[in-house]
Scaffold this motif. Structure first.
Motif, PDB file in Angstrom:
ATOM      1  N   UNK A 257       0.846  -1.320   0.082  1.00  0.00           N
ATOM      2  CA  UNK A 257      -0.162  -0.087  -0.034  1.00  0.00           C
ATOM      3  C   UNK A 257       1.061   1.245  -0.025  1.00  0.00           C
ATOM      4  N   UNK A 258       2.003   1.165   0.735  1.00  0.00           N
ATOM      5  CA  UNK A 258       2.843   2.351   1.052  1.00  0.00           C
ATOM      6  C   UNK A 258       3.456   2.678  -0.381  1.00  0.00           C
ATOM      7  N   UNK A 259       4.053   1.454  -1.177  1.00  0.00           N
ATOM      8  CA  UNK A 259       4.616   1.688  -2.326  1.00  0.00           C
ATOM      9  C   UNK A 259       3.681   2.412  -3.483  1.00  0.00           C
ATOM     10  N   UNK A 260       2.498   1.649  -3.527  1.00  0.00           N
ATOM     11  CA  UNK A 260       1.605   1.928  -4.435  1.00  0.00           C
ATOM     12  C   UNK A 260       1.304   3.580  -4.366  1.00  0.00           C
ATOM     13  N   UNK A 261       0.847   3.852  -3.126  1.00  0.00           N
ATOM     14  CA  UNK A 261       0.608   5.461  -2.817  1.00  0.00           C
ATOM     15  C   UNK A 261       1.911   6.468  -3.307  1.00  0.00           C
ATOM     16  N   UNK A 262       2.918   5.996  -2.845  1.00  0.00           N
ATOM     17  CA  UNK A 262       4.213   6.655  -3.082  1.00  0.00           C
ATOM     18  C   UNK A 262       4.394   6.840  -4.536  1.00  0.00           C
TER      19      UNK A 262
ATOM     20  N   UNK B 174       2.154  -0.705  -8.050  1.00  0.00           N
ATOM     21  CA  UNK B 174       1.497  -1.899  -7.726  1.00  0.00           C
ATOM     22  C   UNK B 174       0.251  -2.145  -8.070  1.00  0.00           C
ATOM     23  N   UNK B 175      -0.437  -1.172  -7.757  1.00  0.00           N
ATOM     24  CA  UNK B 175      -2.031  -0.801  -8.098  1.00  0.00           C
ATOM     25  C   UNK B 175      -2.307   0.762  -8.050  1.00  0.00           C
ATOM     26  N   UNK B 176      -3.239   1.186  -8.931  1.00  0.00           N
ATOM     27  CA  UNK B 176      -3.458   2.590  -9.070  1.00  0.00           C
ATOM     28  C   UNK B 176      -4.975   3.041  -9.098  1.00  0.00           C
ATOM     29  N   UNK B 177      -5.718   1.956  -8.185  1.00  0.00           N
ATOM     30  CA  UNK B 177      -7.146   2.391  -7.902  1.00  0.00           C
ATOM     31  C   UNK B 177      -7.325   3.807  -7.494  1.00  0.00           C
ATOM     32  N   UNK B 178      -7.928   4.619  -7.911  1.00  0.00           N
ATOM     33  CA  UNK B 178      -8.304   5.781  -7.611  1.00  0.00           C
ATOM     34  C   UNK B 178      -9.026   5.912  -6.244  1.00  0.00           C
ATOM     35  N   UNK B 179     -10.055   5.016  -6.102  1.00  0.00           N
ATOM     36  CA  UNK B 179     -10.702   4.888  -4.765  1.00  0.00           C
ATOM     37  C   UNK B 179      -9.679   4.460  -3.572  1.00  0.00           C
ATOM     38  N   UNK B 180      -8.942   3.804  -4.057  1.00  0.00           N
ATOM     39  CA  UNK B 180      -7.791   3.397  -2.889  1.00  0.00           C
ATOM     40  C   UNK B 180      -6.920   4.463  -2.547  1.00  0.00           C
ATOM     41  N   UNK B 181      -6.533   5.312  -3.426  1.00  0.00           N
ATOM     42  CA  UNK B 181      -5.627   6.416  -3.083  1.00  0.00           C
ATOM     43  C   UNK B 181      -6.413   7.565  -2.243  1.00  0.00           C
ATOM     44  N   UNK B 182      -7.936   7.587  -2.580  1.00  0.00           N
ATOM     45  CA  UNK B 182      -8.465   8.541  -1.632  1.00  0.00           C
ATOM     46  C   UNK B 182      -8.836   7.839  -0.481  1.00  0.00           C
ATOM     47  N   UNK B 183      -9.100   6.701  -0.446  1.00  0.00           N
ATOM     48  CA  UNK B 183      -9.223   5.936   0.926  1.00  0.00           C
ATOM     49  C   UNK B 183      -7.907   6.285   1.801  1.00  0.00           C
ATOM     50  N   UNK B 184      -6.797   5.952   1.313  1.00  0.00           N
ATOM     51  CA  UNK B 184      -5.789   6.220   1.961  1.00  0.00           C
ATOM     52  C   UNK B 184      -5.527   7.741   2.516  1.00  0.00           C
ATOM     53  N   UNK B 185      -5.704   8.687   1.641  1.00  0.00           N
ATOM     54  CA  UNK B 185      -5.731   9.930   2.189  1.00  0.00           C
ATOM     55  C   UNK B 185      -6.750  10.276   3.207  1.00  0.00           C
TER      56      UNK B 185
END
Length: 170
Positions: free
Chosen positions: A49-54, A64-75
């Motif tokens: 998760x950290x690598x994908x977000x960065x 490793x993944x680029x889901x827009x919803x995932x990035x918003x959820x992390x924020x």
């Protein structure tokens, strides 16, 4: 010296853990593998998760993944955790300040009673109760005790007892 070692040997342990005892190699191996798998189950998703977000946010490397919803959820989770951290910090600091002020206000005061008079009152009450109801050992070990009507205490009898012996009562 020998008494201390025998006392330690005869002292009963409230718990046991075979993992830390000598032997039990199968148990140690199994529990170590389970613990390592548990930590892997926690750390690998965090690392991915950290690598994908960065990777999405700063383009340092391919995510490793680029889901827009995932990035918003992390924020969103980051904002919620930051808010929770600030609230816990404010609460902890304010409670520490309140407790320190209360301690300074209460602990630094002079005692609110005179310990010498307290001992006098205690000994005088013990003598009075022994005379009126019998010895303390008897009173504490008897199963049933019947108080006779003439043994009942009057309303201000203890106050009068202290006044008769010039003991200040606070």
């Amino acid at each position: 010296m020998k008494e201390d070692t025998t006392e330690k040997k005869t002292q009963k342990q409230p718990y046991t853990d075979a993992y830390f005892e000598k032997g039990h190699w199968g148990l140690k191996l199994w529990q170590t593998i389970v613990a390592l798998l548990g930590w892997a189950g926690v750390l690998i998703p965090l690392f991915v998760t950290a690598l994908s977000y960065l990777g999405v946010r700063y383009h340092w490397f391919k995510p490793l993944w680029t889901y827009r919803e995932g990035i918003y959820k992390i924020r969103f989770i980051g904002v919620v955790l930051l808010f929770a951290f600030v609230m816990v910090l404010v609460f902890s600091v304010s409670m520490a300040i309140i407790q320190n002020r209360k301690r300074d206000r209460l602990v630094e005061q002079w005692p609110t009673y005179n310990p010498i008079n307290q001992k006098k009152r205690t000994s005088e009450l013990d003598l009075f109760m022994d005379k009126r109801f019998g010895k303390a050992e008897f009173r504490q070990n008897v199963r049933n005790y019947r108080v006779e009507p003439e043994q009942n205490l009057e309303t201000h009898e203890i106050r009068q007892l202290f006044d008769a012996h010039d003991i200040d009562d606070l």
